[in-house]
Design a protein around this motif. Structure first.
Motif, PDB file in Angstrom:
ATOM      1  N   CYS A 111       0.836  -1.197   0.000  1.00 35.42           N
ATOM      2  CA  CYS A 111       0.000   0.000   0.000  1.00 35.42           C
ATOM      3  C   CYS A 111       0.875   1.252   0.000  1.00 35.42           C
ATOM      4  CB  CYS A 111      -0.937  -0.009   1.210  1.00 35.42           C
ATOM      5  SG  CYS A 111      -1.920   1.507   1.419  1.00 35.42           S
ATOM      6  N   ALA A 165      -1.543   6.210  -4.668  1.00 35.24           N
ATOM      7  CA  ALA A 165      -2.938   6.496  -4.311  1.00 35.24           C
ATOM      8  C   ALA A 165      -3.294   5.888  -2.961  1.00 35.24           C
ATOM      9  CB  ALA A 165      -3.867   5.966  -5.392  1.00 35.24           C
ATOM     10  N   CYS A 166      -2.814   4.675  -2.707  1.00 31.76           N
ATOM     11  CA  CYS A 166      -3.105   4.009  -1.436  1.00 31.76           C
ATOM     12  C   CYS A 166      -2.388   4.706  -0.289  1.00 31.76           C
ATOM     13  CB  CYS A 166      -2.696   2.544  -1.511  1.00 31.76           C
ATOM     14  SG  CYS A 166      -3.226   1.532  -0.101  1.00 31.76           S
ATOM     15  N   ASP A 167      -1.130   5.047  -0.512  1.00 34.53           N
ATOM     16  CA  ASP A 167      -0.360   5.695   0.545  1.00 34.53           C
ATOM     17  C   ASP A 167      -0.934   7.066   0.892  1.00 34.53           C
ATOM     18  OD1 ASP A 167       1.890   5.826   2.348  1.00 34.53           O
ATOM     19  OD2 ASP A 167       2.802   7.246   0.955  1.00 34.53           O
ATOM     20  N   LYS A 168      -1.403   7.797  -0.106  1.00 32.06           N
ATOM     21  CA  LYS A 168      -1.978   9.117   0.148  1.00 32.06           C
ATOM     22  C   LYS A 168      -3.296   9.005   0.905  1.00 32.06           C
ATOM     23  CE  LYS A 168      -3.573  13.303  -2.195  1.00 32.06           C
ATOM     24  NZ  LYS A 168      -3.746  13.986  -3.523  1.00 32.06           N
ATOM     25  N   ARG A 169      -4.130   8.032   0.500  1.00 37.22           N
ATOM     26  CA  ARG A 169      -5.452   7.907   1.135  1.00 37.22           C
ATOM     27  C   ARG A 169      -5.363   7.238   2.495  1.00 37.22           C
ATOM     28  NH1 ARG A 169      -9.069   7.764   3.698  1.00 37.22           N
ATOM     29  NH2 ARG A 169     -11.299   7.487   3.271  1.00 37.22           N
ATOM     30  N   TYR A 170      -4.408   6.300   2.660  1.00 41.14           N
ATOM     31  CA  TYR A 170      -4.287   5.551   3.918  1.00 41.14           C
ATOM     32  C   TYR A 170      -2.845   5.605   4.420  1.00 41.14           C
ATOM     33  CZ  TYR A 170      -8.529   3.655   1.803  1.00 41.14           C
ATOM     34  OH  TYR A 170      -9.753   3.525   1.188  1.00 41.14           O
ATOM     35  N   ALA A 179      -9.036  -0.025   3.028  1.00 39.37           N
ATOM     36  CA  ALA A 179     -10.333   0.640   3.167  1.00 39.37           C
ATOM     37  C   ALA A 179     -11.097   0.120   4.378  1.00 39.37           C
ATOM     38  CB  ALA A 179     -11.162   0.444   1.895  1.00 39.37           C
ATOM     39  N   ASP A 201      -9.637   1.614   7.497  1.00 40.50           N
ATOM     40  CA  ASP A 201      -9.993   3.034   7.575  1.00 40.50           C
ATOM     41  C   ASP A 201     -11.447   3.209   8.013  1.00 40.50           C
ATOM     42  OD1 ASP A 201      -9.188   5.919   6.862  1.00 40.50           O
ATOM     43  OD2 ASP A 201     -11.017   5.640   5.675  1.00 40.50           O
ATOM     44  N   GLU A 203      -8.371  -0.901  -3.071  1.00 39.06           N
ATOM     45  CA  GLU A 203      -9.616  -0.134  -3.099  1.00 39.06           C
ATOM     46  C   GLU A 203      -9.385   1.221  -2.428  1.00 39.06           C
ATOM     47  OE1 GLU A 203     -13.828  -0.329  -0.685  1.00 39.06           O
ATOM     48  OE2 GLU A 203     -12.936  -2.225  -1.346  1.00 39.06           O
ATOM     49  N   ILE A 204      -9.776   2.285  -3.086  1.00 33.71           N
ATOM     50  CA  ILE A 204      -9.611   3.625  -2.542  1.00 33.71           C
ATOM     51  C   ILE A 204     -10.989   4.216  -2.268  1.00 33.71           C
ATOM     52  CG2 ILE A 204      -8.628   5.923  -2.879  1.00 33.71           C
ATOM     53  CD1 ILE A 204      -6.557   3.654  -2.743  1.00 33.71           C
ATOM     54  N   ARG A 253     -13.771   6.969  -0.458  1.00 39.96           N
ATOM     55  CA  ARG A 253     -13.890   8.428  -0.481  1.00 39.96           C
ATOM     56  C   ARG A 253     -13.279   9.049   0.771  1.00 39.96           C
ATOM     57  NH1 ARG A 253     -20.134   9.233  -2.656  1.00 39.96           N
ATOM     58  NH2 ARG A 253     -19.841   8.184  -4.654  1.00 39.96           N
TER      59      ARG A 253
END
Length: 542
Positions: free
Chosen positions: A296, A301-306, A363, A366, A539-540, A542
């Motif tokens: 991740c 994208a994964c690192d930024k979101r999570y 996800a 989170d 999975e990203i 919202r």
């Protein structure tokens, strides 16, 4: 491993679509799991194809007695659901002593199914499938083997290990499965839950003992002798082994005790007998978790979101252990609400299985961190309440192995130290109960079987060509077990398939191709497909 366990859904292989039963301990080590995958097997009412001398394949199936063992052709073993992969199989039963130390005692019968090779000119050395668990029935895993192409040019032999679903007698215990279903609404690590857990184990033991079953005879030493008796009664000079999850444990014991009939051995999801215990499962959990978290982190994208997913998981374990969360979910096929309680131990055990659905994990964690536990709760409860989790695991075999071969050779302090080293910030109450092996020590106190000879913990040495294959996300039998067993196997090939969970043969076309090529040329399996593998797309939300 297959203790008071559930099953995980397998991700679909890129080319073949199929669902797999465990490969593991307590499947699994076992494949503990999230959502039960229906076993692909034959129903009770369908005896399956009767054996026929005209059926293709390299192995004959005529009645034969060798020593105290006898093979008899007959109907195919019973399975919970039909298995199309066994259409045309040649079948029968192997009768052996229940306890070879008591040669005039009872005998048991083990179901045998021989799936013919796909080619018209099969090679003479078949492949023997060793199932996960301990406690899974190899016959029920036939679809996984055939869908993976294992029978391309060799017959594949499936025998129900003693005590498993299609064996006579079996050592299943539905009361344990019923407790597992009930336990989703209990605090996982509470003393009251431990008491109920151990009582379910004792009830199982008492029922089996009352049936006259010799519980001390359900172990690796007797099982490897069963397979040697099968080889002798089928008149096979040499064969190959392929073990998944706990089946690797059995294979490594087999290699040490009965090497003479082995051409080659494949082990996938490796569980070394010399290291079996809580410390090993903690180490494996950390390897699998870290592999997923790192993947991740390396995906922008994964690192930024999570961000700092590992720290989020660590924090959630501590928070839930201090204050469990209770929620209500509905499961597929039912509109009845199910109460689910999540504490720190439950989250760790969920995560041990969740690497099978790795794209969802960031996800899901989170969501939990933001007060939405439903996805994890639904997955945690799904396997335990599924019909596929009821009456299929031979708990008597599970405890026979763990309580004679593991518990006597690992102290409580060593087990606790394994948790401390892997996850030093976890609460002690979580560190004290290793994933997949919760309450194993008190369970074994009531199971009451003698310790196996200390030699059961010996490392396996020799020059039998061996494929030691693991998944980079395997949180049940860590990938470092491959190099560990290869140290004393001079012709071992170690392969780690990145981004894959426990038992890569079930989920990876690349792993299937490597395995099939290994049995063709054990000295030079084809591993080029590893270069093209890519990490999952997480999975990203919202």
């Amino acid at each position: 491993m297959t203790r008071h366990r559930t099953r995980a859904p397998r991700r679909r292989a890129p080319v073949r679509r199929f669902q797999a039963t465990s490969a593991c301990v307590a499947t699994g080590l076992l494949v503990t799991g999230l959502l039960a995958a229906p076993a692909q097997a034959r129903s009770h009412g369908d005896p399956g194809p009767t054996p026929s001398p005209s059926t293709g394949g390299a192995i004959g199936t005529t009645a034969r007695t060798v020593g105290d063992a006898r093979f008899e052709p007959g109907p195919c073993p019973k399975t919970p659901e039909p298995i199309e992969a066994l259409k045309g199989a040649r079948c029968g039963t192997l009768t052996v002593p229940e306890n070879r130390a008591k040669p005039t005692g009872k005998t048991i019968k083990l179901g045998v199914a021989i799936a013919p090779a796909a080619t018209a000119t099969p090679k003479p050395d078949p492949i023997v499938w060793l199932a996960g668990g301990p406690g899974d029935d190899a016959v029920g895993e036939a679809k996984m083997a055939i869908d993976g192409g294992l029978n391309r040019d060799r017959d594949v032999i499936f025998m129900s290990q003693r005590g498993t679903y299609s064996a006579e007698p079996n050592v299943l215990c539905r009361n344990i499965d019923a407790f597992n279903a009930r336990s989703v609404g209990l605090v996982f690590g509470a003393p009251s839950t431990e008491r109920l857990h151990v009582q379910a184990t004792k009830t199982c033991r008492d029922k089996l003992a009352a049936r006259g079953i010799d519980l001390s005879a359900y172990n690796d030493t007797e099982s490897t002798a069963d397979y040697e008796d099968l080889r002798a009664t089928l008149g096979i000079k040499q064969w190959n082994l392929f073990g998944i999850s706990y089946g690797t444990h059995l294979a490594l014991v087999y290699m040490r005790l009965h090497p003479e009939g082995l051409r080659s051995v494949g082990i996938d999801g490796i569980l070394p007998p010399s290291k079996g215990g809580s410390a090993l499962t903690w180490s494996s959990a950390k390897q699998g978790f870290d592999g997923l978290f790192k993947a991740c982190e390396q995906q922008p994208a994964c690192d930024k979101r999570y961000p700092n997913l590992s720290a989020t998981f660590d924090r959630l374990v501590r928070q839930l252990e201090a204050k469990p969360v209770t929620t209500s979910v509905t499961l597929p096929g039912s509109d009845k609400p199910v109460k689910v309680v999540l504490d720190g131990g439950a989250l760790v055990n969920w995560m041990t299985s969740a690497t099978h659905v790795a794209p969802q994990v960031p996800a899901a964690l989170d969501e939990l961190a933001h007060g939405k536990p439903q996805r994890i709760a639904r997955q945690w409860a799904g396997g335990k309440l599924s019909p596929a989790a009821m009456g299929r695991v031979a708990h008597g075999l599970s405890y026979g192995v763990f309580c004679s071969e593991w518990i006597p050779y690992e102290t409580q302090e060593q087990a606790l130290q394994g948790g401390r080293e892997a996850f030093p910030t976890f609460p002690r109450s979580v560190q004290a109960e290793a994933p997949q092996l919760t309450y194993l020590r008190p369970d074994c106190d009531v199971w009451r079987v003698p310790a196996a000879a200390p030699s059961i913990r010996d490392v396996t040495r020799g020059d039998i060509p061996t494929l030691a294959i693991s998944g980079g996300f395997d949180s049940q039998t860590g990938a470092d077990n491959g190099p560990y067993v290869a140290r004393t196997l001079s012709k071992a090939k170690v392969v780690t398939v990145p981004y894959e969970p426990h038992v890569v043969f079930a989920t990876s076309k690349c792993a299937q191709d490597i395995t099939v090529s290994f049995f063709d040329t054990p000295d030079a399996p084809k591993t080029g497909c590893l270069k093209s593998l890519k990490p999952p797309e997480f999975e990203i939300g919202r």
